[in-house]
Write a protein that holds these residues in place. Structure first.
Motif, PDB file in Angstrom:
ATOM      1  N   ALA A 157       0.801  -1.209   0.000  1.00 59.92           N
ATOM      2  CA  ALA A 157       0.000   0.000   0.000  1.00 59.92           C
ATOM      3  C   ALA A 157       0.844   1.273   0.000  1.00 59.92           C
ATOM      4  N   SER A 158       2.141   1.158   0.191  1.00 58.27           N
ATOM      5  CA  SER A 158       2.965   2.358   0.345  1.00 58.27           C
ATOM      6  C   SER A 158       3.010   3.214  -0.923  1.00 58.27           C
ATOM      7  N   ASP A 159       3.074   2.588  -2.100  1.00 53.70           N
ATOM      8  CA  ASP A 159       3.068   3.357  -3.347  1.00 53.70           C
ATOM      9  C   ASP A 159       1.743   4.081  -3.538  1.00 53.70           C
ATOM     10  N   ARG A 160       0.664   3.402  -3.230  1.00 58.38           N
ATOM     11  CA  ARG A 160      -0.666   4.006  -3.362  1.00 58.38           C
ATOM     12  C   ARG A 160      -0.867   5.111  -2.338  1.00 58.38           C
ATOM     13  N   LEU A 161      -0.304   4.929  -1.139  1.00 66.82           N
ATOM     14  CA  LEU A 161      -0.420   5.973  -0.120  1.00 66.82           C
ATOM     15  C   LEU A 161       0.277   7.249  -0.570  1.00 66.82           C
ATOM     16  N   ASP A 162       1.413   7.098  -1.233  1.00 65.45           N
ATOM     17  CA  ASP A 162       2.127   8.266  -1.752  1.00 65.45           C
ATOM     18  C   ASP A 162       1.278   9.010  -2.793  1.00 65.45           C
ATOM     19  N   GLU A 163       0.585   8.247  -3.632  1.00 68.09           N
ATOM     20  CA  GLU A 163      -0.301   8.860  -4.624  1.00 68.09           C
ATOM     21  C   GLU A 163      -1.445   9.616  -3.943  1.00 68.09           C
ATOM     22  N   PHE A 164      -2.020   9.003  -2.918  1.00 68.33           N
ATOM     23  CA  PHE A 164      -3.089   9.667  -2.174  1.00 68.33           C
ATOM     24  C   PHE A 164      -2.573  10.935  -1.508  1.00 68.33           C
ATOM     25  N   ASP A 165      -1.375  10.858  -0.922  1.00 70.49           N
ATOM     26  CA  ASP A 165      -0.802  12.028  -0.256  1.00 70.49           C
ATOM     27  C   ASP A 165      -0.594  13.181  -1.230  1.00 70.49           C
ATOM     28  N   GLU A 166      -0.132  12.872  -2.433  1.00 69.89           N
ATOM     29  CA  GLU A 166       0.062  13.910  -3.445  1.00 69.89           C
ATOM     30  C   GLU A 166      -1.275  14.530  -3.860  1.00 69.89           C
ATOM     31  N   LYS A 167      -2.278  13.691  -4.055  1.00 72.78           N
ATOM     32  CA  LYS A 167      -3.596  14.203  -4.447  1.00 72.78           C
ATOM     33  C   LYS A 167      -4.213  15.018  -3.316  1.00 72.78           C
ATOM     34  N   ILE A 168      -4.040  14.565  -2.072  1.00 78.61           N
ATOM     35  CA  ILE A 168      -4.544  15.315  -0.917  1.00 78.61           C
ATOM     36  C   ILE A 168      -3.880  16.683  -0.855  1.00 78.61           C
ATOM     37  N   GLU A 169      -2.593  16.725  -1.107  1.00 79.50           N
ATOM     38  CA  GLU A 169      -1.875  17.998  -1.095  1.00 79.50           C
ATOM     39  C   GLU A 169      -2.381  18.923  -2.202  1.00 79.50           C
ATOM     40  N   ASP A 170      -2.630  18.381  -3.385  1.00 84.09           N
ATOM     41  CA  ASP A 170      -3.146  19.185  -4.501  1.00 84.09           C
ATOM     42  C   ASP A 170      -4.524  19.767  -4.186  1.00 84.09           C
ATOM     43  N   VAL A 171      -5.412  18.925  -3.665  1.00 81.80           N
ATOM     44  CA  VAL A 171      -6.768  19.385  -3.356  1.00 81.80           C
ATOM     45  C   VAL A 171      -6.735  20.385  -2.201  1.00 81.80           C
ATOM     46  N   THR A 172      -5.876  20.155  -1.214  1.00 78.21           N
ATOM     47  CA  THR A 172      -5.741  21.092  -0.102  1.00 78.21           C
ATOM     48  C   THR A 172      -5.267  22.452  -0.601  1.00 78.21           C
ATOM     49  N   ASP A 173      -4.277  22.458  -1.486  1.00 82.19           N
ATOM     50  CA  ASP A 173      -3.792  23.717  -2.050  1.00 82.19           C
ATOM     51  C   ASP A 173      -4.905  24.451  -2.802  1.00 82.19           C
ATOM     52  N   GLU A 174      -5.682  23.705  -3.577  1.00 81.59           N
ATOM     53  CA  GLU A 174      -6.780  24.317  -4.329  1.00 81.59           C
ATOM     54  C   GLU A 174      -7.861  24.857  -3.388  1.00 81.59           C
ATOM     55  N   LEU A 175      -8.148  24.117  -2.313  1.00 80.10           N
ATOM     56  CA  LEU A 175      -9.137  24.561  -1.345  1.00 80.10           C
ATOM     57  C   LEU A 175      -8.684  25.840  -0.646  1.00 80.10           C
ATOM     58  N   VAL A 176      -7.439  25.887  -0.222  1.00 80.32           N
ATOM     59  CA  VAL A 176      -6.920  27.079   0.448  1.00 80.32           C
ATOM     60  C   VAL A 176      -6.945  28.275  -0.492  1.00 80.32           C
ATOM     61  N   ALA A 177      -6.546  28.073  -1.726  1.00 80.00           N
ATOM     62  CA  ALA A 177      -6.561  29.170  -2.706  1.00 80.00           C
ATOM     63  C   ALA A 177      -7.983  29.678  -2.936  1.00 80.00           C
ATOM     64  N   THR A 178      -8.939  28.777  -3.044  1.00 84.90           N
ATOM     65  CA  THR A 178     -10.327  29.170  -3.274  1.00 84.90           C
ATOM     66  C   THR A 178     -10.893  29.890  -2.055  1.00 84.90           C
ATOM     67  N   GLU A 179     -10.542  29.414  -0.850  1.00 86.17           N
ATOM     68  CA  GLU A 179     -10.992  30.107   0.362  1.00 86.17           C
ATOM     69  C   GLU A 179     -10.413  31.517   0.429  1.00 86.17           C
ATOM     70  N   LEU A 180      -9.148  31.675   0.043  1.00 84.38           N
ATOM     71  CA  LEU A 180      -8.538  33.001   0.037  1.00 84.38           C
ATOM     72  C   LEU A 180      -9.206  33.914  -0.991  1.00 84.38           C
ATOM     73  N   LEU A 181      -9.509  33.381  -2.157  1.00 80.15           N
ATOM     74  CA  LEU A 181     -10.215  34.166  -3.173  1.00 80.15           C
ATOM     75  C   LEU A 181     -11.607  34.577  -2.685  1.00 80.15           C
ATOM     76  N   HIS A 182     -12.278  33.662  -2.015  1.00 79.26           N
ATOM     77  CA  HIS A 182     -13.605  33.951  -1.473  1.00 79.26           C
ATOM     78  C   HIS A 182     -13.518  35.068  -0.433  1.00 79.26           C
ATOM     79  N   GLU A 183     -12.580  34.948   0.507  1.00 78.35           N
ATOM     80  CA  GLU A 183     -12.416  35.967   1.545  1.00 78.35           C
ATOM     81  C   GLU A 183     -12.029  37.312   0.947  1.00 78.35           C
ATOM     82  N   ALA A 184     -11.159  37.302  -0.055  1.00 74.10           N
ATOM     83  CA  ALA A 184     -10.761  38.548  -0.716  1.00 74.10           C
ATOM     84  C   ALA A 184     -11.959  39.196  -1.406  1.00 74.10           C
ATOM     85  N   ALA A 185     -12.804  38.385  -2.021  1.00 75.96           N
ATOM     86  CA  ALA A 185     -13.992  38.913  -2.688  1.00 75.96           C
ATOM     87  C   ALA A 185     -14.951  39.527  -1.672  1.00 75.96           C
ATOM     88  N   VAL A 186     -15.092  38.880  -0.521  1.00 77.76           N
ATOM     89  CA  VAL A 186     -15.954  39.424   0.523  1.00 77.76           C
ATOM     90  C   VAL A 186     -15.405  40.757   1.012  1.00 77.76           C
TER      91      VAL A 186
END
Length: 80
Positions: free
Chosen positions: A37-66
């Motif tokens: 499972a270690s190779d698959r866990l690394d893939e999940f970790d990378e995808k989690i990091e990508d989605v987290t970055d996108e979520l943080v960016a979108t939250e910042l854009l939302h707050e800036a718009a407000v």
């Protein structure tokens, strides 16, 4: 009752949060498997990091718009 103002980024936030939660659940379930499972866990970790970055960016854009006053007058989810 005071609600959060809606911006053009508001509709993306619940979808990104839900996606991130599903990724965490998938990673947890995959981590419960013991073999290979270690190779698959690394893939999940990378995808989690990508989605987290996108979520943080979108939250910042939302707050800036407000803060800038760029809010929608009606809820885009509610039919007029």
């Amino acid at each position: 009752m005071q609600t959060e103002p809606h911006t053009r980024h508001s509709h993306s936030l619940p979808e990104l949060r839900f996606s991130l939660n599903l990724l965490y659940i998938g990673r947890f379930l995959l981590g419960m498997q013991s073999a290979g499972a270690s190779d698959r866990l690394d893939e999940f970790d990378e995808k989690i990091e990508d989605v987290t970055d996108e979520l943080v960016a979108t939250e910042l854009l939302h707050e800036a718009a407000v803060l800038a006053g760029d809010v929608l007058l009606t809820d885009p989810q509610t039919p007029v």
